[in-house]
Scaffold this active site. Structure first.
Site, PDB file in Angstrom:
ATOM      1  CB  CYS A   8      -0.885  -2.661  -1.932  1.00  0.00           C
ATOM      2  SG  CYS A   8      -0.963  -2.277  -3.701  1.00  0.00           S
ATOM      3  CG  ASN A  11      -3.087   1.525  -6.966  1.00  0.00           C
ATOM      4  OD1 ASN A  11      -3.468   2.528  -7.550  1.00  0.00           O
ATOM      5  ND2 ASN A  11      -3.929   0.573  -6.643  1.00  0.00           N
ATOM      6  CB  CYS A  13       0.430  -6.722  -7.121  1.00  0.00           C
ATOM      7  SG  CYS A  13       1.815  -6.713  -8.278  1.00  0.00           S
ATOM      8  NE  ARG A  14       0.774  -6.179  -1.818  1.00  0.00           N
ATOM      9  CZ  ARG A  14       1.566  -5.692  -0.874  1.00  0.00           C
ATOM     10  NH1 ARG A  14       1.589  -6.274   0.315  1.00  0.00           N
ATOM     11  NH2 ARG A  14       2.325  -4.652  -1.116  1.00  0.00           N
ATOM     12  CB  SER A  15      -4.493  -1.851  -3.517  1.00  0.00           C
ATOM     13  OG  SER A  15      -3.639  -1.161  -4.377  1.00  0.00           O
ATOM     14  CG  ASP A 125       5.008  -7.159  -2.673  1.00  0.00           C
ATOM     15  OD1 ASP A 125       4.533  -7.470  -3.778  1.00  0.00           O
ATOM     16  OD2 ASP A 125       5.807  -6.222  -2.492  1.00  0.00           O
TER      17      ASP A 125
HETATM   18  P1  4NP Z   1       1.761  -4.114  -4.798  1.00  0.00           P
HETATM   19  O1  4NP Z   1       3.069  -4.887  -5.303  1.00  0.00           O
HETATM   20  O2  4NP Z   1       2.179  -3.255  -3.631  1.00  0.00           O
HETATM   21  O3  4NP Z   1       0.858  -5.220  -4.386  1.00  0.00           O
HETATM   22  O4  4NP Z   1       1.237  -3.306  -5.965  1.00  0.00           O
HETATM   23  C1  4NP Z   1       4.271  -4.245  -5.641  1.00  0.00           C
HETATM   24  C2  4NP Z   1       4.385  -3.626  -6.841  1.00  0.00           C
HETATM   25  C3  4NP Z   1       5.591  -3.022  -7.197  1.00  0.00           C
HETATM   26  C4  4NP Z   1       6.653  -3.050  -6.319  1.00  0.00           C
HETATM   27  C5  4NP Z   1       6.520  -3.669  -5.089  1.00  0.00           C
HETATM   28  C6  4NP Z   1       5.314  -4.258  -4.750  1.00  0.00           C
HETATM   29  N1  4NP Z   1       7.878  -2.459  -6.684  1.00  0.00           N
HETATM   30  O5  4NP Z   1       8.818  -2.537  -5.887  1.00  0.00           O
HETATM   31  O6  4NP Z   1       7.978  -1.867  -7.768  1.00  0.00           O
END
Ligand code: 4NP
Length: 158
Positions: A8, A11, A13-15, A125
Site C-alpha cells: 500500500c 505500510n 494500514c491496508r498492507s 485508504d
Molecule cells: P496505508 O495508509 O497506505 O494503508 O498504510 C496510509 C498511511 C499513511 C498515510 C497515508 C495512507 N500518510 O499519508 O501518512
C-alpha cells in the site's frame, strides 16, 4: 515456496492488515512452510513504525494480531524475491510498475482481483477517515485472502 508481498502507500494500514489476515489463512490451512507473506509501502514516511493503532484494534476484534509488524518501503529487489506482488489501489500499482524490472516473471496486480464476491477493485485508504473505514478494509481483505489462498492451493497441487 510461494512468496506473497502486499503493498500500500504507508505500510501501516491496508498492507499490514492484508499481511496479518493472509498469514492467518495460510497458518490455518497448514501451509506456513510453503507460503511466505510480507508487506511494504511505496512511500518511506512510516518506515520502522508499527501498524496504525486503529488498524491493530480493528484487526484484534477479528482475532488478528498485527503488533509484530513493522513498516518498510518496497524496493526493486522485491521483484526478485516475490511471486505475487499485490497492490491495494491503482496508485500503489502504478508506483510499483515504475520499479518493476523487465525480467519479473511473477504476478503484479491488484489484491482485490481475488475478492470474487466484491465488485470493488481498490482497498480504500482508511487513514483520514473513521473507524468504519478500517472494518471495511478487513471485509475486503478477508474476501481477497480466501480467493488468493484458493488460487495458491491449486498451484501447489499441480
Ligand atoms: P496505508 O495508509 O497506505 O494503508 O498504510 C496510509 C498511511 C499513511 C498515510 C497515508 C495512507 N500518510 O499519508 O501518512
Amino acid at each position: 515456496m510461494t512468496r506473497v508481498l502486499f503493498v500500500c502507500l504507508g505500510n501501516i494500514c491496508r498492507s499490514p492488515t492484508a499481511h496479518g489476515v493472509f498469514q492467518h489463512c495460510v497458518d490455518r490451512a497448514g501451509l506456513a512452510d510453503l507460503v511466505e507473506v510480507d508487506s511494504a509501502g511505496t512511500a518511506a514516511y512510516h518506515v520502522g513504525n508499527s501498524p496504525d493503532p486503529r488498524s491493530m484494534a480493528a484487526a484484534r476484534q477479528r482475532g488478528y494480531d498485527l503488533s509484530p509488524l513493522r513498516a518498510r518501503q518496497a524496493v526493486e529487489e522485491d521483484f526478485d524475491r516475490f511471486d505475487y506482488i499485490l497492490a491495494m489501489d491503482h496508485s500503489n500499482l502504478s508506483n510499483l510498475k515504475r520499479i518493476q524490472p523487465d525480467h519479473f516473471g511473477g504476478h503484479l496486480g491488484l489484491f482485490l482481483e481475488f475478492a470474487h464476491q466484491f465488485d470493488d477493485v481498490e482497498v480504500p485508504d482508511p487513514y483520514y477517515g473513521g473507524d468504519e473505514g478500517f472494518s471495511h478494509v478487513l471485509d475486503l481483505v478477508e474476501a481477497a485472502s480466501e480467493g488468493l489462498l484458493a488460487q495458491i492451493r491449486q498451484e501447489l497441487a499441480r
